[in-house]
Design an enzyme around this catalytic site. Structure first.
Site, PDB file in Angstrom:
ATOM      1  N   GLY A  11       0.842  -1.211   0.000  1.00  0.00           N
ATOM      2  CA  GLY A  11       0.000   0.000   0.000  1.00  0.00           C
ATOM      3  C   GLY A  11       0.868   1.249   0.000  1.00  0.00           C
ATOM      4  N   ARG A  72       0.773  -5.010  -5.627  1.00  0.00           N
ATOM      5  CA  ARG A  72       0.959  -6.246  -4.865  1.00  0.00           C
ATOM      6  C   ARG A  72       1.173  -7.351  -5.906  1.00  0.00           C
ATOM      7  NH1 ARG A  72      -2.813  -3.544  -1.157  1.00  0.00           N
ATOM      8  NH2 ARG A  72      -1.629  -3.144   0.740  1.00  0.00           N
ATOM      9  N   ASP A 103       6.066  -5.123   5.941  1.00  0.00           N
ATOM     10  CA  ASP A 103       6.714  -6.405   6.266  1.00  0.00           C
ATOM     11  C   ASP A 103       6.691  -7.394   5.105  1.00  0.00           C
ATOM     12  OD1 ASP A 103       3.980  -6.670   6.545  1.00  0.00           O
ATOM     13  OD2 ASP A 103       4.078  -7.935   8.324  1.00  0.00           O
ATOM     14  N   THR A 126       4.499   2.539   5.318  1.00  0.00           N
ATOM     15  CA  THR A 126       3.111   2.079   5.439  1.00  0.00           C
ATOM     16  C   THR A 126       2.401   2.964   6.455  1.00  0.00           C
ATOM     17  OG1 THR A 126       1.668   0.345   6.347  1.00  0.00           O
ATOM     18  CG2 THR A 126       3.961   0.238   7.012  1.00  0.00           C
ATOM     19  N   ASP A 128       0.218   2.017   8.400  1.00  0.00           N
ATOM     20  CA  ASP A 128      -0.287   1.204   9.518  1.00  0.00           C
ATOM     21  C   ASP A 128       0.536   1.292  10.810  1.00  0.00           C
ATOM     22  OD1 ASP A 128      -2.221   0.377   7.745  1.00  0.00           O
ATOM     23  OD2 ASP A 128      -1.205  -1.487   7.230  1.00  0.00           O
ATOM     24  N   ASP A 130       2.800  -0.737  11.752  1.00  0.00           N
ATOM     25  CA  ASP A 130       2.686  -2.103  12.293  1.00  0.00           C
ATOM     26  C   ASP A 130       4.017  -2.850  12.344  1.00  0.00           C
ATOM     27  OD1 ASP A 130       2.944  -2.260   9.555  1.00  0.00           O
ATOM     28  OD2 ASP A 130       1.349  -3.725   9.263  1.00  0.00           O
ATOM     29  N   ARG A 172      -5.078  -2.199   9.131  1.00  0.00           N
ATOM     30  CA  ARG A 172      -5.031  -3.658   8.990  1.00  0.00           C
ATOM     31  C   ARG A 172      -5.170  -4.321  10.365  1.00  0.00           C
ATOM     32  NH1 ARG A 172      -0.928  -6.188   4.607  1.00  0.00           N
ATOM     33  NH2 ARG A 172      -2.023  -4.730   3.292  1.00  0.00           N
TER      34      ARG A 172
HETATM   35  P1  ADP Z   1       3.388  -4.655   2.846  1.00  0.00           P
HETATM   36  O1  ADP Z   1       4.739  -4.632   2.220  1.00  0.00           O
HETATM   37  O2  ADP Z   1       2.822  -3.279   3.072  1.00  0.00           O
HETATM   38  O3  ADP Z   1       3.310  -5.550   4.058  1.00  0.00           O
HETATM   39  P2  ADP Z   1       2.054  -6.737   1.348  1.00  0.00           P
HETATM   40  O4  ADP Z   1       1.966  -7.674   2.502  1.00  0.00           O
HETATM   41  O5  ADP Z   1       0.872  -6.609   0.449  1.00  0.00           O
HETATM   42  O6  ADP Z   1       2.372  -5.242   1.770  1.00  0.00           O
HETATM   43  O7  ADP Z   1       3.336  -7.183   0.499  1.00  0.00           O
HETATM   44  C1  ADP Z   1       3.743  -6.436  -0.632  1.00  0.00           C
HETATM   45  C2  ADP Z   1       4.359  -7.365  -1.634  1.00  0.00           C
HETATM   46  O8  ADP Z   1       5.519  -7.987  -1.076  1.00  0.00           O
HETATM   47  C3  ADP Z   1       3.488  -8.531  -2.059  1.00  0.00           C
HETATM   48  O9  ADP Z   1       2.547  -8.177  -3.052  1.00  0.00           O
HETATM   49  C4  ADP Z   1       4.519  -9.502  -2.620  1.00  0.00           C
HETATM   50  O10 ADP Z   1       4.941  -9.084  -3.901  1.00  0.00           O
HETATM   51  C5  ADP Z   1       5.684  -9.276  -1.655  1.00  0.00           C
HETATM   52  N1  ADP Z   1       5.636 -10.312  -0.603  1.00  0.00           N
HETATM   53  C6  ADP Z   1       4.803 -10.381   0.451  1.00  0.00           C
HETATM   54  N2  ADP Z   1       5.026 -11.508   1.185  1.00  0.00           N
HETATM   55  C7  ADP Z   1       6.027 -12.168   0.566  1.00  0.00           C
HETATM   56  C8  ADP Z   1       6.709 -13.409   0.806  1.00  0.00           C
HETATM   57  N3  ADP Z   1       6.402 -14.184   1.844  1.00  0.00           N
HETATM   58  N4  ADP Z   1       7.679 -13.781  -0.061  1.00  0.00           N
HETATM   59  C9  ADP Z   1       7.998 -13.004  -1.124  1.00  0.00           C
HETATM   60  N5  ADP Z   1       7.388 -11.824  -1.406  1.00  0.00           N
HETATM   61  C10 ADP Z   1       6.425 -11.409  -0.594  1.00  0.00           C
HETATM   62  O1  F6P Z   2      -1.392  -1.414   4.555  1.00  0.00           O
HETATM   63  C1  F6P Z   2      -2.032  -0.208   4.266  1.00  0.00           C
HETATM   64  C2  F6P Z   2      -3.494  -0.417   4.103  1.00  0.00           C
HETATM   65  O2  F6P Z   2      -4.098   0.820   3.756  1.00  0.00           O
HETATM   66  C3  F6P Z   2      -4.213  -1.041   5.299  1.00  0.00           C
HETATM   67  O3  F6P Z   2      -4.455  -0.098   6.323  1.00  0.00           O
HETATM   68  C4  F6P Z   2      -5.465  -1.578   4.657  1.00  0.00           C
HETATM   69  O4  F6P Z   2      -5.957  -2.680   5.383  1.00  0.00           O
HETATM   70  C5  F6P Z   2      -4.981  -2.012   3.293  1.00  0.00           C
HETATM   71  O5  F6P Z   2      -3.759  -1.325   3.053  1.00  0.00           O
HETATM   72  C6  F6P Z   2      -5.933  -1.696   2.160  1.00  0.00           C
HETATM   73  O6  F6P Z   2      -5.399  -2.244   1.002  1.00  0.00           O
HETATM   74  P1  F6P Z   2      -5.938  -1.908  -0.470  1.00  0.00           P
HETATM   75  O7  F6P Z   2      -5.317  -0.622  -0.886  1.00  0.00           O
HETATM   76  O8  F6P Z   2      -5.439  -3.030  -1.289  1.00  0.00           O
HETATM   77  O9  F6P Z   2      -7.415  -1.789  -0.380  1.00  0.00           O
END
Ligand code: ADP
Ligand code: F6P
Length: 319
Positions: A11, A72, A103, A126, A128, A130, A172
């Site tokens: 995000g 993503r 993360d 982010t 969040d 978090d 989240r």
């Molecule tokens: P954030 O980075 O804010 O936590 P996401 O959890 O959506 O957001 O992760 C962002 C991107 O990071 C995912 O769309 C994917 O491309 C990559 N990613 C997430 N988890 C993994 C994982 N376990 N292994 C490899 N890439 C990952």
């Molecule tokens: O991680 C940032 C965040 O805005 C969260 O607070 C929320 O749960 C999520 O992303 C929303 O994701 P999307 O933009 O895919 O609707």
């Protein structure tokens, strides 16, 4: 290290552009070449890579969103996708990668480094807040300020109509946006995923306020806290007060970054380049007690986020 790349993932968050600028300018001023990757890991997989110069990052410091775009990419969890991504970086001779995200993005960065030998450094971006290893993530401060703006406006109209305002915020699984906005906006109730709530007690308190002549209350509801529709539906029955739900949604993700987020972006960006210049990999930057830190990604991700219960309990004594 002579060539580095930068991407934003997950995000988007206010301050990402300011961080892109800081990383790019610091790297260029250190004699490095800088490449931008569009659409996070999706673009890295597809080879959406372009050379950046000092003008690429002109006039972006104050803008929300990310000029590199974000995405993503579920396929990045597969080693074969990470191989494609690394091959694309190697085509340009890129040895170091700055990943701005949360993360999930850091987990992907670590896998890319472990398997493909790309030096990676993460900047926490982010709304969040978090990530446990850092006191603040980029975008959190601006998002909370956006929520505060909404609370102020909602308070005007809700007070005029003696209504209860339920305001659903993002985060989240983390209650930090709700907690900080609730305290700074003077909310009567703050519902977060980390603390169990009792609707009967909330209704009791609202009824007590009513008996004292106060008929308007603000309840901040973090998205991970449960079923907000159930709360909105129950409160009028339990209190006799008209109750309106406002879901702030993605408005919290946009807007010009605050002073705090611009400063964080500058400090994170500069440190990220210093880490890569030392040839380090699998690092993340963060802030602890107002000092910029860097640490190992695995160590950073293994720390469990602790909710600030003391702050939460303090909030309960202020309304
Ligand atoms: P954030 O980075 O804010 O936590 P996401 O959890 O959506 O957001 O992760 C962002 C991107 O990071 C995912 O769309 C994917 O491309 C990559 N990613 C997430 N988890 C993994 C994982 N376990 N292994 C490899 N890439 C990952
Ligand atoms: O991680 C940032 C965040 O805005 C969260 O607070 C929320 O749960 C999520 O992303 C929303 O994701 P999307 O933009 O895919 O609707």
């Amino acid at each position: 290290m002579q060539k580095i790349a930068i991407l934003t993932s997950g995000g988007d968050a206010p301050g990402m552009n300011a961080a892109i600028r800081a990383v790019t300018r610091r790297a260029l001023n250190s004699g490095m070449e800088v490449y931008g990757v569009e659409r996070g890991y999706e673009g890295l997989k597809n080879g959406e890579i372009f050379k950046m110069d000092t003008h690429t990052v002109c006039d972006i410091l104050q803008r929300g969103g990310t000029i590199l775009k974000s995405a993503r990419c579920l396929e990045f969890k597969l080693p074969e996708t990470r191989k494609l991504a690394a091959d694309n970086l190697k085509k340009y001779g890129v040895e170091g990668l700055v990943v701005i995200g949360g993360d999930g993005s850091f987990t992907g960065a670590k896998a890319l480094s472990d398997e493909q030998g790309i030096n990676v450094v993460g900047i926490p971006g982010t709304i969040d807040n978090d990530l446990a290893y850092t006191d603040y993530t980029l975008g959190f401060d601006t998002a909370v300020n956006t929520v505060l703006w909404a609370i102020n406006n909602l308070r005007d109209t809700m007070t005029s109509h003696d209504r209860v305002s339920v305001i659903k915020v993002m985060g989240r699984h983390c209650g930090d946006i709700a907690l900080y906005a609730g305290i700074c906006g003077g909310a009567e109730f703050i519902l977060v995923p980390e603390v169990k709530y009792d609707l009967n007690k909330i209704a009791e308190a609202i009824n007590k306020n009513k008996a004292l002549g106060k008929r308007s209350n603000i309840l901040i509801f973090a998205e991970g806290a449960g079923d907000v529709d159930q709360v909105r539906a129950a409160l009028p029955v339990m209190t006799g007060l008209d109750t309106k739900l406002t879901t702030l949604g993605h408005i919290q993700r946009g807007g010009a970054p605050s002073m705090a987020d611009r400063m964080l972006a500058a400090r994170f960006g500069a440190r990220a380049i210093d880490v890569l210049r030392k040839g380090l990999t699998n690092r993340v930057v963060g802030i602890k007690n107002n000092e910029i830190i860097d640490m190992d990604i695995t160590d950073a991700l293994s720390i469990k986020k602790e909710f600030n219960v003391k702050l939460y309990e303090m909030a309960e004594t202020l309304c």
